[in-house]
Scaffold this active site. Structure first.
Site, PDB file in Angstrom:
ATOM      1  N   SER A   9       9.627  26.217  52.995  1.00  0.00           N
ATOM      2  CA  SER A   9      10.329  27.468  52.670  1.00  0.00           C
ATOM      3  C   SER A   9       9.529  28.161  51.570  1.00  0.00           C
ATOM      4  O   SER A   9       9.925  28.258  50.429  1.00  0.00           O
ATOM      5  CB  SER A   9      11.783  27.195  52.276  1.00  0.00           C
ATOM      6  OG  SER A   9      11.927  26.829  50.953  1.00  0.00           O
ATOM      7  N   GLU A  68      12.905  15.981  52.385  1.00  0.00           N
ATOM      8  CA  GLU A  68      12.798  15.462  51.013  1.00  0.00           C
ATOM      9  C   GLU A  68      13.636  14.201  50.799  1.00  0.00           C
ATOM     10  O   GLU A  68      13.875  13.799  49.660  1.00  0.00           O
ATOM     11  CB  GLU A  68      13.212  16.557  50.018  1.00  0.00           C
ATOM     12  CG  GLU A  68      12.302  17.779  50.096  1.00  0.00           C
ATOM     13  CD  GLU A  68      12.700  18.890  49.124  1.00  0.00           C
ATOM     14  OE1 GLU A  68      13.779  18.790  48.501  1.00  0.00           O
ATOM     15  OE2 GLU A  68      11.932  19.859  49.018  1.00  0.00           O
ATOM     16  N   LYS A 126       5.397  25.160  40.422  1.00  0.00           N
ATOM     17  CA  LYS A 126       4.715  24.440  41.501  1.00  0.00           C
ATOM     18  C   LYS A 126       3.249  24.853  41.465  1.00  0.00           C
ATOM     19  O   LYS A 126       2.924  25.992  41.835  1.00  0.00           O
ATOM     20  CB  LYS A 126       5.299  24.863  42.849  1.00  0.00           C
ATOM     21  CG  LYS A 126       6.757  24.441  43.103  1.00  0.00           C
ATOM     22  CD  LYS A 126       7.299  25.181  44.331  1.00  0.00           C
ATOM     23  CE  LYS A 126       8.571  24.591  44.877  1.00  0.00           C
ATOM     24  NZ  LYS A 126       9.177  25.450  45.929  1.00  0.00           N
ATOM     25  N   ASP A 185      12.380  30.505  42.008  1.00  0.00           N
ATOM     26  CA  ASP A 185      11.293  29.776  42.695  1.00  0.00           C
ATOM     27  C   ASP A 185      10.522  30.779  43.555  1.00  0.00           C
ATOM     28  O   ASP A 185       9.477  31.280  43.144  1.00  0.00           O
ATOM     29  CB  ASP A 185      11.911  28.636  43.522  1.00  0.00           C
ATOM     30  CG  ASP A 185      10.916  27.972  44.467  1.00  0.00           C
ATOM     31  OD1 ASP A 185       9.706  28.142  44.275  1.00  0.00           O
ATOM     32  OD2 ASP A 185      11.353  27.265  45.405  1.00  0.00           O
ATOM     33  N   GLU A 234      19.220  27.688  42.037  1.00  0.00           N
ATOM     34  CA  GLU A 234      17.850  28.155  42.276  1.00  0.00           C
ATOM     35  C   GLU A 234      17.857  29.119  43.459  1.00  0.00           C
ATOM     36  O   GLU A 234      18.564  28.885  44.447  1.00  0.00           O
ATOM     37  CB  GLU A 234      16.983  26.927  42.571  1.00  0.00           C
ATOM     38  CG  GLU A 234      15.529  27.235  42.878  1.00  0.00           C
ATOM     39  CD  GLU A 234      14.765  25.935  43.194  1.00  0.00           C
ATOM     40  OE1 GLU A 234      15.138  24.873  42.672  1.00  0.00           O
ATOM     41  OE2 GLU A 234      13.820  26.015  43.986  1.00  0.00           O
ATOM     42  N   ASP A 244      19.810  24.572  45.341  1.00  0.00           N
ATOM     43  CA  ASP A 244      18.723  25.491  45.674  1.00  0.00           C
ATOM     44  C   ASP A 244      19.151  26.174  46.966  1.00  0.00           C
ATOM     45  O   ASP A 244      19.115  25.557  48.029  1.00  0.00           O
ATOM     46  CB  ASP A 244      17.393  24.755  45.860  1.00  0.00           C
ATOM     47  CG  ASP A 244      16.266  25.717  46.236  1.00  0.00           C
ATOM     48  OD1 ASP A 244      16.528  26.942  46.294  1.00  0.00           O
ATOM     49  OD2 ASP A 244      15.131  25.259  46.473  1.00  0.00           O
ATOM     50  N   HIS A 257       8.142  19.360  43.033  1.00  0.00           N
ATOM     51  CA  HIS A 257       7.430  18.930  44.242  1.00  0.00           C
ATOM     52  C   HIS A 257       7.496  20.035  45.301  1.00  0.00           C
ATOM     53  O   HIS A 257       8.082  21.092  45.074  1.00  0.00           O
ATOM     54  CB  HIS A 257       8.069  17.653  44.807  1.00  0.00           C
ATOM     55  CG  HIS A 257       9.487  17.843  45.297  1.00  0.00           C
ATOM     56  ND1 HIS A 257      10.187  16.883  45.985  1.00  0.00           N
ATOM     57  CD2 HIS A 257      10.360  18.897  45.192  1.00  0.00           C
ATOM     58  CE1 HIS A 257      11.403  17.328  46.292  1.00  0.00           C
ATOM     59  NE2 HIS A 257      11.538  18.536  45.824  1.00  0.00           N
ATOM     60  N   ARG A 258       6.888  19.783  46.466  1.00  0.00           N
ATOM     61  CA  ARG A 258       7.070  20.596  47.660  1.00  0.00           C
ATOM     62  C   ARG A 258       7.768  19.722  48.705  1.00  0.00           C
ATOM     63  O   ARG A 258       7.770  18.499  48.600  1.00  0.00           O
ATOM     64  CB  ARG A 258       5.722  21.070  48.235  1.00  0.00           C
ATOM     65  CG  ARG A 258       4.836  21.865  47.295  1.00  0.00           C
ATOM     66  CD  ARG A 258       5.512  23.050  46.654  1.00  0.00           C
ATOM     67  NE  ARG A 258       6.133  23.998  47.552  1.00  0.00           N
ATOM     68  CZ  ARG A 258       5.691  25.236  47.790  1.00  0.00           C
ATOM     69  NH1 ARG A 258       4.606  25.653  47.173  1.00  0.00           N
ATOM     70  NH2 ARG A 258       6.347  26.062  48.589  1.00  0.00           N
ATOM     71  N   SER A 259       8.281  20.377  49.747  1.00  0.00           N
ATOM     72  CA  SER A 259       8.970  19.576  50.770  1.00  0.00           C
ATOM     73  C   SER A 259       7.998  18.675  51.542  1.00  0.00           C
ATOM     74  O   SER A 259       8.345  17.565  51.938  1.00  0.00           O
ATOM     75  CB  SER A 259       9.746  20.485  51.713  1.00  0.00           C
ATOM     76  OG  SER A 259       8.919  21.503  52.215  1.00  0.00           O
ATOM     77  N   GLN A 295      19.895  25.291  51.260  1.00  0.00           N
ATOM     78  CA  GLN A 295      18.807  24.337  51.488  1.00  0.00           C
ATOM     79  C   GLN A 295      19.020  22.992  50.791  1.00  0.00           C
ATOM     80  O   GLN A 295      18.781  21.947  51.376  1.00  0.00           O
ATOM     81  CB  GLN A 295      17.489  24.968  51.024  1.00  0.00           C
ATOM     82  CG  GLN A 295      16.248  24.132  51.262  1.00  0.00           C
ATOM     83  CD  GLN A 295      14.999  24.890  50.867  1.00  0.00           C
ATOM     84  OE1 GLN A 295      14.559  25.795  51.568  1.00  0.00           O
ATOM     85  NE2 GLN A 295      14.423  24.554  49.722  1.00  0.00           N
ATOM     86  N   GLU A 296      19.467  23.034  49.512  1.00  0.00           N
ATOM     87  CA  GLU A 296      19.527  21.772  48.774  1.00  0.00           C
ATOM     88  C   GLU A 296      20.748  21.674  47.875  1.00  0.00           C
ATOM     89  O   GLU A 296      21.016  22.581  47.091  1.00  0.00           O
ATOM     90  CB  GLU A 296      18.270  21.639  47.886  1.00  0.00           C
ATOM     91  CG  GLU A 296      16.983  21.647  48.675  1.00  0.00           C
ATOM     92  CD  GLU A 296      15.750  21.757  47.783  1.00  0.00           C
ATOM     93  OE1 GLU A 296      15.791  21.287  46.624  1.00  0.00           O
ATOM     94  OE2 GLU A 296      14.748  22.327  48.250  1.00  0.00           O
ATOM     95  N   LYS A 320      12.124  18.344  39.531  1.00  0.00           N
ATOM     96  CA  LYS A 320      12.764  18.369  40.841  1.00  0.00           C
ATOM     97  C   LYS A 320      11.825  17.684  41.814  1.00  0.00           C
ATOM     98  O   LYS A 320      10.796  18.231  42.194  1.00  0.00           O
ATOM     99  CB  LYS A 320      12.988  19.838  41.214  1.00  0.00           C
ATOM    100  CG  LYS A 320      13.770  20.035  42.478  1.00  0.00           C
ATOM    101  CD  LYS A 320      13.813  21.520  42.798  1.00  0.00           C
ATOM    102  CE  LYS A 320      14.345  21.733  44.176  1.00  0.00           C
ATOM    103  NZ  LYS A 320      13.967  23.026  44.734  1.00  0.00           N
TER     104      LYS A 320
HETATM  105  P1  PGA Z   1       9.275  24.124  49.909  1.00  0.00           P
HETATM  106  O1  PGA Z   1      10.745  24.167  49.324  1.00  0.00           O
HETATM  107  O2  PGA Z   1       8.482  23.095  49.222  1.00  0.00           O
HETATM  108  O3  PGA Z   1       9.554  23.812  51.358  1.00  0.00           O
HETATM  109  O4  PGA Z   1       8.735  25.514  49.733  1.00  0.00           O
HETATM  110  C1  PGA Z   1      11.147  23.622  48.139  1.00  0.00           C
HETATM  111  C2  PGA Z   1      11.943  24.633  47.375  1.00  0.00           C
HETATM  112  O5  PGA Z   1      12.349  25.676  47.936  1.00  0.00           O
HETATM  113  O6  PGA Z   1      12.167  24.426  46.196  1.00  0.00           O
HETATM  114 ZN    ZN Z   2      13.317  26.391  45.926  1.00  0.00          ZN
END
Ligand code: PGA
Ligand code: ZN
Length: 399
Positions: A41, A197, A326, A301, A274, A233, A354-356, A154-155, A377
């Site tokens: 994402s 994740e 990131k 983000d 987020e 998030d 991190h990233r997914s 998403q989270e 995170k």
């Molecule tokens: P991504 O998502 O690593 O898939 O971009 C993580 C986030 O949105 O924080």
């Molecule tokens: Zn995010």
């Protein structure tokens, strides 16, 4: 002067099973390696992870256009190196050579420099080390672009705030397990999956997911006797269509979305939200931050993409009070540090992330310590996530 003597790049797998790259750097008897992660994402203003030709094209260009130019450079001149990397790419989003190869070299050089000095990466990057480590912020239930059939949001995260990082991280994993237990009791015959994740994926509504995660936080918090708060998030850009926030069960305009998020913050005492709004909605972020910024972190983000210029714009207006960090969103360690420095000046919290699609590389654990981030995170379970959490357990012991 100590020179960069040898650089290698290779194709490896990320945790999602997609190809990515890692870069090795040698100098005298020192060595550094960084394995780059990838998002799913991704924000529209991030640097490009790979050029049009994908990983193979990136590796070819890196070997022909980058490696010969950096051999012999001073290993300790990180800023000069990072500037040169942007020049060698020549685009404004690293789309010619690819951000993952560039950030791989940038980070590997810093790791080699730390190795030369015989100090850990967090001390080499240094500067903002606090006497407490970041809180672990772990994804326990979700969906969005990280799963099939999960929640629109998403989270659903848990932020455990124990006396020590070790206590916190153990409690985070326990909360992850408790979420599964609650789901199993409610839906004994339904299969339970996991997203990219390591968070659980279940066929529940956003509101039900919020209720379950909040219950798990409360129960484990009572058992371990320290605060464990839920966070979100939303990754709202992923369900923002034609000016509306489109959930499975409802469609909200900006006003509706702002009040929905405000209600969740109040009812569930959220630690953080987020990306609750579309990634270009700076004005909306200002309004939302005025409403909830005293009570919780409002983290940008996709809004900021670790980009100092976007953070400067947001800070000037009062959009958000925290930024997700990131390194591969901005392409170099210097770019990452610029964003962190600006965040500190503007009184914004940083959350290292991190990233997914991750690798086993633990470097962001070091960056979280070096940047004095309030939280890291990086999931709650799964090897590529625990690589960072376990590294922080070691760092805590050292400190
Ligand atoms: P991504 O998502 O690593 O898939 O971009 C993580 C986030 O949105 O924080
Ligand atoms: Zn995010």
């Amino acid at each position: 002067m100590v020179e960069i003597e040898e650089v290698e790049i290779r194709k490896i797998l990320d945790s999602r099973g997609n190809p990515t790259v890692e870069v090795d750097v040698y100098s005298e008897d020192a060595f550094g390696r960084f394995a780059s992660p990838s998002g799913a994402s991704t924000g529209i203003h991030e640097v490009a992870a790979f050029p049009e030709g994908g990983v193979d094209a990136s590796i070819d260009l890196f070997q022909s256009d980058v490696i010969p130019q950096v051999l012999g450079l001073n290993i300790f001149e990180q800023e000069d190196l990072d500037l040169l990397l942007w020049e060698l790419d020549g685009t404004d989003n690293l789309s010619r050579i690819g951000g993952n190869a560039i950030v791989g070299l940038s980070m590997a050089v810093a790791k080699t420099a730390a190795d030369l000095l015989g100090i850990p990466l967090y001390r080499y990057v240094g500067g903002l080390i606090r006497d407490v480590l970041p809180f672990p912020m772990g994804n326990v239930l979700g969906g969005g672009k990280h799963a099939i059939g999960g929640t629109d949001i998403q989270e659903f995260l848990v932020i455990s705030q124990g006396e020590t990082f070790l206590d916190s991280v153990m409690a985070g994993a326990r909360t992850h397990k408790r979420v599964a237990k609650i789901l199993k009791e409610k839906y004994p015959d339904v299969a339970l999956g996991k997203g990219d994740e390591g968070a659980w994926v279940a066929k529940v509504s956003n509101d039900e997911a919020m209720e379950i995660v909040s219950t798990a936080c409360r129960e484990i918090s009572d058992e371990v006797k320290f605060p464990i708060q839920p966070g979100l998030d939303l990754a709202a850009s992923s369900f923002f269509k034609d000016g509306k926030y489109v959930y499975r069960e409802k469609k909200l305009d900006l006003d509706g979305q702002i009040s929905y998020v405000g209600e969740l913050v109040d009812r569930y005492e959220l630690f953080s939200v987020e990306d609750p709004l579309f990634e270009e909605e700076f004005e909306g972020y200002v309004r939302l931050t005025e409403e909830i910024g005293e009570k919780c972190l409002v983290i940008g983000d996709d809004l900021f993409v670790t980009n100092g210029e976007r953070l400067e714009k947001g800070a000037g207006m009062g959009a958000c009070n925290a930024i997700l960090i990131k390194p591969n969103q901005i392409g170099t360690l210097t770019g990452t540090m610029d964003a962190v420095r600006l965040a500190q000046e503007e009184g914004y919290h940083t959350v290292i992330s991190h990233r997914s699609g991750e690798t086993e590389d633990p470097a962001i654990a070091h960056l979280g310590v070096a940047f004095g981030s309030i939280a890291i995170k990086t999931g709650a379970v799964s090897g590529e996530r625990t690589a960072k959490l376990n590294e922080l357990i070691r760092i805590e012991e050292e400190l």
